[in-house]
Design a protein around this motif. Structure first.
Motif, short mmCIF file in Angstrom:
data_model
loop_
_atom_site.label_atom_id
_atom_site.label_comp_id
_atom_site.label_asym_id
_atom_site.label_seq_id
_atom_site.Cartn_x
_atom_site.Cartn_y
_atom_site.Cartn_z
N MET A 297 10.61 -2.22 32.60
CA MET A 297 9.69 -3.22 33.14
C MET A 297 8.33 -2.58 33.36
O MET A 297 8.24 -1.44 33.85
CB MET A 297 10.23 -3.77 34.46
CG MET A 297 9.30 -4.73 35.16
SD MET A 297 10.09 -5.46 36.62
CE MET A 297 8.67 -6.13 37.46
N VAL B 48 11.84 -5.45 29.11
CA VAL B 48 12.55 -6.69 29.46
C VAL B 48 11.75 -7.59 30.39
O VAL B 48 12.08 -8.77 30.56
CB VAL B 48 13.93 -6.38 30.11
CG1 VAL B 48 14.82 -5.66 29.12
CG2 VAL B 48 13.77 -5.57 31.39
N ALA B 49 10.70 -7.03 31.02
CA ALA B 49 9.91 -7.84 31.96
C ALA B 49 8.55 -7.21 32.17
O ALA B 49 8.37 -6.01 31.97
CB ALA B 49 10.65 -7.97 33.30
N GLU B 50 7.60 -8.04 32.58
CA GLU B 50 6.26 -7.58 32.94
C GLU B 50 5.85 -8.27 34.24
O GLU B 50 6.30 -9.38 34.53
CB GLU B 50 5.24 -7.92 31.85
CG GLU B 50 5.54 -7.29 30.50
CD GLU B 50 4.54 -7.73 29.43
OE1 GLU B 50 3.34 -7.86 29.75
OE2 GLU B 50 4.97 -7.98 28.29
N ALA B 51 5.00 -7.60 35.01
CA ALA B 51 4.45 -8.18 36.24
C ALA B 51 3.07 -7.61 36.46
O ALA B 51 2.76 -6.50 36.00
CB ALA B 51 5.35 -7.89 37.43
N ASP C 209 5.36 -9.89 42.80
CA ASP C 209 6.24 -10.36 41.73
C ASP C 209 7.36 -9.36 41.40
O ASP C 209 8.31 -9.72 40.70
CB ASP C 209 5.43 -10.60 40.45
CG ASP C 209 4.36 -11.66 40.65
OD1 ASP C 209 4.55 -12.54 41.51
OD2 ASP C 209 3.33 -11.60 39.94
N ALA D 25 11.34 -10.04 39.88
CA ALA D 25 11.48 -9.70 38.47
C ALA D 25 12.55 -8.64 38.26
O ALA D 25 13.33 -8.70 37.31
CB ALA D 25 10.14 -9.20 37.92
N ARG E 138 15.94 -10.25 38.67
CA ARG E 138 16.29 -11.17 37.58
C ARG E 138 16.61 -10.42 36.29
O ARG E 138 17.57 -10.75 35.59
CB ARG E 138 15.14 -12.14 37.33
CG ARG E 138 15.40 -13.13 36.20
CD ARG E 138 14.19 -13.99 35.94
NE ARG E 138 13.76 -14.71 37.12
CZ ARG E 138 12.58 -15.31 37.24
NH1 ARG E 138 11.71 -15.26 36.23
NH2 ARG E 138 12.25 -15.95 38.34
N HIS E 139 15.81 -9.38 35.98
CA HIS E 139 15.93 -8.74 34.67
C HIS E 139 16.69 -7.40 34.70
O HIS E 139 17.05 -6.88 33.65
CB HIS E 139 14.54 -8.52 34.07
CG HIS E 139 13.77 -9.79 33.86
ND1 HIS E 139 14.03 -10.64 32.80
CD2 HIS E 139 12.77 -10.38 34.58
CE1 HIS E 139 13.21 -11.68 32.87
NE2 HIS E 139 12.43 -11.56 33.93
#
Length: 211
Positions: A1, A26-29, A34, A38, A41-42
């Motif tokens: 992430m 798998v994710a960015e913020a 956030d 995140a 969730r990921h």
């Protein structure tokens, strides 16, 4: 992430990471607030975190992850900040790695893989500064490692960690033994420890008392 507030940097970093075998973003913020959701969730294996974010510091986001209900993914700081205060604060917050933006692709990939595997990694210049911070100018650094302590309390803590009893510390600092006892009491309170052995352990974990 990836956690960074600059879309172009995130895009470039994602492309560099995913060009390597076995790495998937798998994710960015882009905001501290956030990050917990995140991560929940990921479930990333690790987080690449910028220090400066619009709604706070990456340090705070790292601390929140460490204090969360689930096992926290390790954090690699990737930031423009290269001052000693930011470096030490990142270590205290629980970061497992620290790179300054501008590091080459291979260095970043190596750091990501190392931190994801449970190791710790720092850029070459950062590693040299950590060694200097922990090995030299011990009293000044004690004040940075334990910001709650006064300069004199940091000095007493270092002497305690070196194995000196209160009488010897009093002689070393040319003060009354009662004054040393008072300092030691305040150190215990501020470090939330109950015994001298615990205080020594905390100090030595941070590199004090070895000289």
């Amino acid at each position: 992430m990836i956690v960074d507030d600059h879309p172009l940097f995130r895009e470039g970093l994602k492309a560099a990471l995913e060009s390597a075998e076995g790495i998937v973003v798998v994710a960015e913020a882009e905001r501290c607030g956030d990050v917990p959701e995140a991560v929940a969730r990921h479930r990333p294996d690790m987080v690449v975190m910028d220090l400066s974010l619009p709604d706070g510091s990456g340090l705070e986001a790292t601390r929140r992850l460490s204090a969360g209900p689930q096992p926290a993914p390790p954090v690699l700081m990737l930031t423009m900040a290269d001052d000693d205060g930011s470096l030490l604060a990142a270590l205290q917050a629980g970061a497992r790695g620290y790179l300054v933006k501008g590091a080459g692709r291979e260095e970043v990939l190596h750091a990501v893989r190392t931190v994801a595997a449970g190791g710790a990694v720092f850029g070459a210049d950062v590693a040299e500064r950590i060694t200097a911070l922990l090995a030299g100018a011990r009293v000044r650094e004690a004040g940075q490692l334990f910001p709650a302590l006064t300069a004199r309390e940091a000095e007493v803590l270092d002497l305690v960690a070196r194995g000196l009893d209160n009488r010897r510390i009093a002689r070393e600092l040319v003060v009354a033994e009662k004054t040393v006892r008072n300092h030691v009491t305040h150190i215990f309170e501020k470090l939330h420890v109950a015994t001298r052995a615990e205080a020594v352990a905390r100090a030595r974990d941070m590199g004090l008392g070895d000289g």
